[in-house]
Design an enzyme around this catalytic site. Structure first.
Site, mmCIF file in Angstrom:
data_model
loop_
_atom_site.group_PDB
_atom_site.id
_atom_site.type_symbol
_atom_site.label_atom_id
_atom_site.label_comp_id
_atom_site.label_asym_id
_atom_site.label_seq_id
_atom_site.Cartn_x
_atom_site.Cartn_y
_atom_site.Cartn_z
ATOM 1 N N TYR A 43 0.830 -1.194 0.000
ATOM 2 C CA TYR A 43 0.000 0.000 0.000
ATOM 3 C C TYR A 43 0.871 1.252 0.000
ATOM 4 O O TYR A 43 1.698 1.451 0.886
ATOM 5 C CB TYR A 43 -0.925 0.024 1.218
ATOM 6 C CG TYR A 43 -2.054 -0.987 1.170
ATOM 7 C CD1 TYR A 43 -2.370 -1.679 -0.004
ATOM 8 C CD2 TYR A 43 -2.800 -1.256 2.303
ATOM 9 C CE1 TYR A 43 -3.402 -2.600 -0.031
ATOM 10 C CE2 TYR A 43 -3.845 -2.169 2.284
ATOM 11 C CZ TYR A 43 -4.137 -2.842 1.121
ATOM 12 O OH TYR A 43 -5.162 -3.759 1.091
ATOM 13 N N LEU A 59 -17.661 -0.160 1.173
ATOM 14 C CA LEU A 59 -18.491 1.024 0.927
ATOM 15 C C LEU A 59 -18.770 1.236 -0.558
ATOM 16 O O LEU A 59 -19.402 2.230 -0.939
ATOM 17 C CB LEU A 59 -17.830 2.269 1.518
ATOM 18 C CG LEU A 59 -17.869 2.382 3.044
ATOM 19 C CD1 LEU A 59 -17.024 3.566 3.513
ATOM 20 C CD2 LEU A 59 -19.303 2.512 3.555
ATOM 21 N N ALA A 60 -18.305 0.307 -1.392
ATOM 22 C CA ALA A 60 -18.596 0.345 -2.834
ATOM 23 C C ALA A 60 -18.155 1.655 -3.479
ATOM 24 O O ALA A 60 -18.842 2.192 -4.347
ATOM 25 C CB ALA A 60 -20.077 0.095 -3.096
ATOM 26 N N GLY A 91 -18.338 4.556 -2.554
ATOM 27 C CA GLY A 91 -19.277 5.655 -2.368
ATOM 28 C C GLY A 91 -20.453 5.662 -3.327
ATOM 29 O O GLY A 91 -21.170 6.660 -3.427
ATOM 30 N N THR A 112 -23.526 6.308 -1.214
ATOM 31 C CA THR A 112 -23.414 7.284 -0.123
ATOM 32 C C THR A 112 -22.809 8.602 -0.590
ATOM 33 O O THR A 112 -22.577 9.488 0.226
ATOM 34 C CB THR A 112 -22.547 6.713 1.020
ATOM 35 O OG1 THR A 112 -21.255 6.343 0.493
ATOM 36 C CG2 THR A 112 -23.194 5.495 1.646
#
Length: 317
Positions: A56, A227-228, A230, A233
């Site tokens: 990362y 959370l896909a 966003g 959301t």
């Protein structure tokens, strides 16, 4: 120091967004400050498990997290630290590959411990399956790390049931986690079980039986991408996503919570007791996930199906 994923943690914080740009070799004071803000928000939201990988931000995510730990006495004893190894990023003309050779695992863990400024990893996950890996050699490397007290527990990521079984056969300790992409948008893991004996099953690439194997053997499923990105959301790109986002918002208002919590509850409501990984670097969005860490999923049977079918955009077979 905390133990890892025995069953109590509802939510993980994914640290992939920490450490600055992917392309830069170094991080700066602003990147450390951003990491501190994200970690503080996660702890405030009731999250105690922090998920890393050695790749990362090309190692910078682990490094800035190590900086945060060094500046917060006592924090390490209150949290669980998890990282992954097994992916080698592209280097010059050489493309990225997977590498689960025993010596490579040992080296990568040593480097992660140094960057994280800790003397032990609570959990180590094997990031991707390496087709050339010898399960016995992989297991010997893992057990060596365990005997030395460098890693407390082990798991896998992006692996199917058969791959998990093959590795477990060589290990003297149980695998505790399997991290897979799962969300209200990425539903192949769910639909693999309901498309059996339908023509649509051929187009579903998820290894059928993996969720069941993990449930049967006490392997906690961790959901990355929970959370896909966003889609429900924040940003919506299609009419179906807009309809799903409106339903999410309506349920959130009715239950006195946030849309983020509703999206995460949809995963947590599954009997496999899925543990979502929250990957946003925004402190506000991290705090918006708090109810998924501290409240039981408050979705009725019909509400859960309403979310699934709206996101799916077509009836069940």
């Amino acid at each position: 120091m905390t133990t890892t994923l025995p069953g109590g943690e509802r939510l993980l914080y994914g640290c992939m967004g920490l450490g600055g740009d992917w392309d830069s070799e170094k991080y700066g004071s602003q990147d450390i400050a951003a990491a501190e803000a994200a970690v503080e928000a996660a702890v405030d939201a009731g999250i105690t498990v922090f998920d890393h990988a050695d790749i990362y931000r090309r190692g910078k995510a682990e490094a800035v997290f190590g900086e945060v730990l060094s500046r917060a006495p006592g924090l390490r004893e209150r949290i669980t630290v998890q990282t992954k190894c097994g992916i080698r990023l592209a280097d010059g003309d050489r493309p990225g590959i997977y590498d689960l050779r025993g010596d490579s695992i040992l080296q990568r863990v040593e480097e992660s411990l140094t960057r994280l400024r800790t003397d032990v990893l609570d959990t180590l996950l094997l990031h991707r399956p390496d087709p050339l890996a010898d399960p016995a050699e992989v297991a010997e490397a893992l057990m060596s790390l365990h005997r030395q007290g460098l890693v407390r527990a082990f798991g896998v990521s992006n692996m199917g049931a058969a791959q998990i079984e093959e590795l477990q056969a060589h290990l003297d300790v149980p695998l505790v986690a399997n991290q897979l992409e799962m969300s209200l948008a990425r539903r192949d893991w769910l639909e693999a079980g309901v498309l059996v004996n339908t023509a649509a099953a051929a187009g579903n690439g998820f290894p059928f039986g993996t969720v069941e194997h993990c449930r049967r053997n006490g392997i906690r499923i961790q959901a990355w991408g929970a959370l896909a990105q966003g889609r429900y959301t924040g940003r919506q790109e299609t009419d179906r996503e807009q309809r799903t986002a409106r339903l999410v918002a309506s349920l959130a208002e009715a239950k006195g919570t946030t849309p983020e919590a509703v999206v995460l509850w949809w995963l947590q409501r599954h009997p496999a007791r899925i543990v979502p990984v929250v990957g946003t670097a925004s402190p506000a969005r991290i705090r918006a996930c708090r109810d998924a860490a501290v409240r039981e999923p408050e979705l009725a049977h019909e509400e859960w199906y309403d979310l699934w079918l709206t996101a799916r955009g077509e009836p069940l077979p």
